[in-house]
Design a protein around this motif. Sequence first.
Motif, PDB file in Angstrom:
ATOM      1  N   VAL A 139       0.829  -1.207   0.000  1.00 25.56           N
ATOM      2  CA  VAL A 139       0.000   0.000   0.000  1.00 25.56           C
ATOM      3  C   VAL A 139       0.866   1.261   0.000  1.00 25.56           C
ATOM      4  O   VAL A 139       0.620   2.209  -0.750  1.00 25.56           O
ATOM      5  N   GLU A 140       1.899   1.251   0.840  1.00 28.91           N
ATOM      6  CA  GLU A 140       2.801   2.408   0.925  1.00 28.91           C
ATOM      7  C   GLU A 140       3.556   2.599  -0.399  1.00 28.91           C
ATOM      8  O   GLU A 140       3.733   3.729  -0.876  1.00 28.91           O
ATOM      9  N   PHE A 141       3.974   1.492  -1.005  1.00 32.11           N
ATOM     10  CA  PHE A 141       4.654   1.578  -2.300  1.00 32.11           C
ATOM     11  C   PHE A 141       3.732   2.212  -3.342  1.00 32.11           C
ATOM     12  O   PHE A 141       4.124   3.147  -4.047  1.00 32.11           O
ATOM     13  N   LYS A 142       2.498   1.705  -3.414  1.00 33.91           N
ATOM     14  CA  LYS A 142       1.548   2.238  -4.402  1.00 33.91           C
ATOM     15  C   LYS A 142       1.288   3.721  -4.153  1.00 33.91           C
ATOM     16  O   LYS A 142       1.172   4.506  -5.102  1.00 33.91           O
ATOM     17  N   ASP A 143       1.199   4.068  -2.888  1.00 35.13           N
ATOM     18  CA  ASP A 143       0.951   5.459  -2.527  1.00 35.13           C
ATOM     19  C   ASP A 143       2.107   6.367  -2.986  1.00 35.13           C
ATOM     20  O   ASP A 143       1.892   7.415  -3.607  1.00 35.13           O
ATOM     21  N   GLN A 144       3.326   5.936  -2.714  1.00 34.44           N
ATOM     22  CA  GLN A 144       4.502   6.728  -3.130  1.00 34.44           C
ATOM     23  C   GLN A 144       4.594   6.821  -4.655  1.00 34.44           C
ATOM     24  O   GLN A 144       4.919   7.862  -5.216  1.00 34.44           O
ATOM     25  N   PHE A 145       4.306   5.695  -5.313  1.00 34.61           N
ATOM     26  CA  PHE A 145       4.384   5.649  -6.773  1.00 34.61           C
ATOM     27  C   PHE A 145       3.320   6.576  -7.383  1.00 34.61           C
ATOM     28  O   PHE A 145       3.609   7.359  -8.293  1.00 34.61           O
ATOM     29  N   SER A 146       2.104   6.495  -6.850  1.00 34.97           N
ATOM     30  CA  SER A 146       1.005   7.342  -7.347  1.00 34.97           C
ATOM     31  C   SER A 146       1.315   8.817  -7.135  1.00 34.97           C
ATOM     32  O   SER A 146       1.051   9.647  -8.016  1.00 34.97           O
ATOM     33  N   LYS A 147       1.850   9.143  -5.970  1.00 33.21           N
ATOM     34  CA  LYS A 147       2.192  10.547  -5.693  1.00 33.21           C
ATOM     35  C   LYS A 147       3.251  11.044  -6.669  1.00 33.21           C
ATOM     36  O   LYS A 147       3.162  12.159  -7.182  1.00 33.21           O
ATOM     37  N   ALA A 148       4.250  10.201  -6.923  1.00 35.43           N
ATOM     38  CA  ALA A 148       5.307  10.593  -7.860  1.00 35.43           C
ATOM     39  C   ALA A 148       4.717  10.829  -9.249  1.00 35.43           C
ATOM     40  O   ALA A 148       5.078  11.786  -9.937  1.00 35.43           O
ATOM     41  N   ALA A 149       3.765   9.964  -9.652  1.00 37.88           N
ATOM     42  CA  ALA A 149       3.149  10.103 -10.981  1.00 37.88           C
ATOM     43  C   ALA A 149       2.291  11.372 -11.053  1.00 37.88           C
ATOM     44  O   ALA A 149       2.284  12.075 -12.056  1.00 37.88           O
ATOM     45  N   ALA A 150       1.584  11.659  -9.964  1.00 41.37           N
ATOM     46  CA  ALA A 150       0.756  12.865  -9.933  1.00 41.37           C
ATOM     47  C   ALA A 150       1.621  14.126  -9.962  1.00 41.37           C
ATOM     48  O   ALA A 150       1.214  15.159 -10.471  1.00 41.37           O
ATOM     49  N   ASN A 151       2.827  14.015  -9.408  1.00 36.78           N
ATOM     50  CA  ASN A 151       3.695  15.179  -9.285  1.00 36.78           C
ATOM     51  C   ASN A 151       4.635  15.412 -10.465  1.00 36.78           C
ATOM     52  O   ASN A 151       5.408  16.366 -10.450  1.00 36.78           O
TER      53      ASN A 151
END
Length: 207
Positions: A117-129
């Motif tokens: 979950v934490e990995f997906k969250d970090q990955f999604s944030k990076a993609a959004a940013n």
Amino acid sequence: MTMPMKHELPKLPYAYNALEPFIDAKTLEIHHTKHHQSYVDKLNAALEKYPELQSKTIEELIKSLYDIPEAIRTTVRNNAGGHFSHTLYWNTMSPTAEEYVPEKLGKEIIGTFGSIVEFKDQFSKAAANVFGSGWVWLIVTTNGKLKIVSTQGHDNPLMTGDRPLMVIDAWEHAYYLHYQNRRPEYIENWWNVVDWKAVEKNYNSPE
Ligand code: MN
């Protein structure tokens, strides 16, 4: 005399409507037949006058950009990069993707990021940013660690000697017909088509 090798648009491993409702058919078709095709065409055009470069694979071209004549270096960087990045993007999505992350890669992800979950969250944030157009990758670094990295344009981890396992296209052309400006919604839906089996296969097969 051998015929010069031309780079070719790879066939998608699924139909254009296969990733719906997460990725819509029209976006996928234009993305593949227009955007990706144009990178392949521009790369072939750039290499036309350089027969000695035509036998190199896409990976070889990207890994040795400094050896590419300056006249075509930026063109090769952008278009070989675009060709490589899109090919990985297509191949790590699937209409039959399962949510389950295979054990070996899953353990490594949990060890590095704390949890899936934490990995997906970090990955999604990076993609959004990602500012403007770019990509977000899960890579194995040169010292063997998993890492999330962002790149601009069609730059990619091969350029720094790292090994990409999976990628999300954060260019607007990847989602705008359906999601308009809502990139975070595209990212959230994209997880439904991430083919973890393909990602783990990349993890298990170092070059
Ligand atoms: Mn794209």
